[in-house]
Design a protein around this motif. Structure first.
Motif, PDB file in Angstrom:
ATOM      1  N   CYS A 102      37.573  43.758  38.204  1.00 30.54           N
ATOM      2  CA  CYS A 102      36.377  44.804  38.718  1.00 30.54           C
ATOM      3  C   CYS A 102      36.438  45.108  40.243  1.00 30.54           C
ATOM      4  O   CYS A 102      36.917  44.455  40.937  1.00 30.54           O
TER       5      CYS A 102
ATOM      6  N   CYS B  52      32.637  38.890  41.871  1.00 28.38           N
ATOM      7  CA  CYS B  52      32.828  39.461  40.459  1.00 28.38           C
ATOM      8  C   CYS B  52      31.334  40.108  40.143  1.00 28.38           C
ATOM      9  O   CYS B  52      30.492  39.496  40.227  1.00 28.38           O
TER      10      CYS B  52
ATOM     11  N   CYS C 140      36.938  37.902  37.258  1.00 28.64           N
ATOM     12  CA  CYS C 140      37.853  38.444  36.423  1.00 28.64           C
ATOM     13  C   CYS C 140      38.940  39.080  37.041  1.00 28.64           C
ATOM     14  O   CYS C 140      39.931  39.262  36.348  1.00 28.64           O
TER      15      CYS C 140
HETATM   16 ZN   LIG Z   1      35.414  40.715  38.622  1.00 31.58          ZN
END
Ligand SMILES: [Zn+2]
Length: 197
Positions: A178, A168, A175
């Protein structure tokens, strides 16, 4: 001494398993995901029985884009662009390790890296620059001609350690949204199709 820059992501973790460096170095330079990268790197080194060091230098005021918690990157570059990142990471790691015998510093660049500081020419130039300086440190990118999926397969990275890796760009915990998290998922799906191990 042979060292590896380890972020805890798939590419550098696979390199750790493949090349078995004498020491792995993780950098907390003020990036948003620093705590997640440090935790993943520590866990990977523990699992692989590799020595690990963490360097903490807060450069967040000089960062750019999503990795520094900003909405846009400098100069309209890719959202995760952080200026002079690879040479900064290599320099900081070498500052720590060259006085204690560093001969080769490996970085986790892969063939699909689109940033200028991930190109073969850049790595060759950075290597030449480092070799001009005290200690004559060599910089290599053993996976520079491989995709992440090819590296994962070639390294025989254990399927059960995939969950320990962390890619991430934005948070302490993945998350899932992304570009780093999306790439992580795509590479794992490609390297380990459902039902395989
Ligand atoms: Zn992420």
């Amino acid at each position: 001494m042979k060292a590896l820059l380890l972020s805890g992501g798939i590419d550098s973790s696979a390199l750790a398993h493949w090349t078995r460096p004498d020491i792995c170095v993780t950098l907390d330079y003020g990036q948003q995901a620093a705590l997640g990268e440090a935790a993943a790197s520590r866990a990977i080194c523990s699992e692989l029985h590799l020595e690990h060091k963490l360097i903490s230098v807060d450069l967040s005021s000089l960062g750019s884009g999503s990795m520094a918690g900003r909405e846009t990157a400098l100069g309209g570059a890719a959202p995760e662009f952080w200026p002079y990142r690879n040479q900064m990471l290599v320099t900081l790691a070498a500052m720590l390790l060259q006085p204690i015998g560093l001969r080769e510093l490996m970085i986790g660049t892969v063939a699909t890296d689109l940033h200028a500081d991930g190109s073969v020419r850049f790595i060759q130039t950075l290597n030449a620059l480092m070799r001009l300086q005290e200690g004559c440190v060599t910089v290599t990118a053993p996976a520079q001609n491989l995709t992440s999926t090819e590296l994962l397969k070639l390294s025989s990275f254990p399927r059960e350690l995939i969950g320990v890796t962390f890619s991430c760009h934005l948070h302490r915990y993945a998350c899932g949204q992304c570009s780093g998290c999306i790439k992580h998922r795509e590479v794992v799906d490609e390297a380990f199709p459902q039902g395989t191990s």
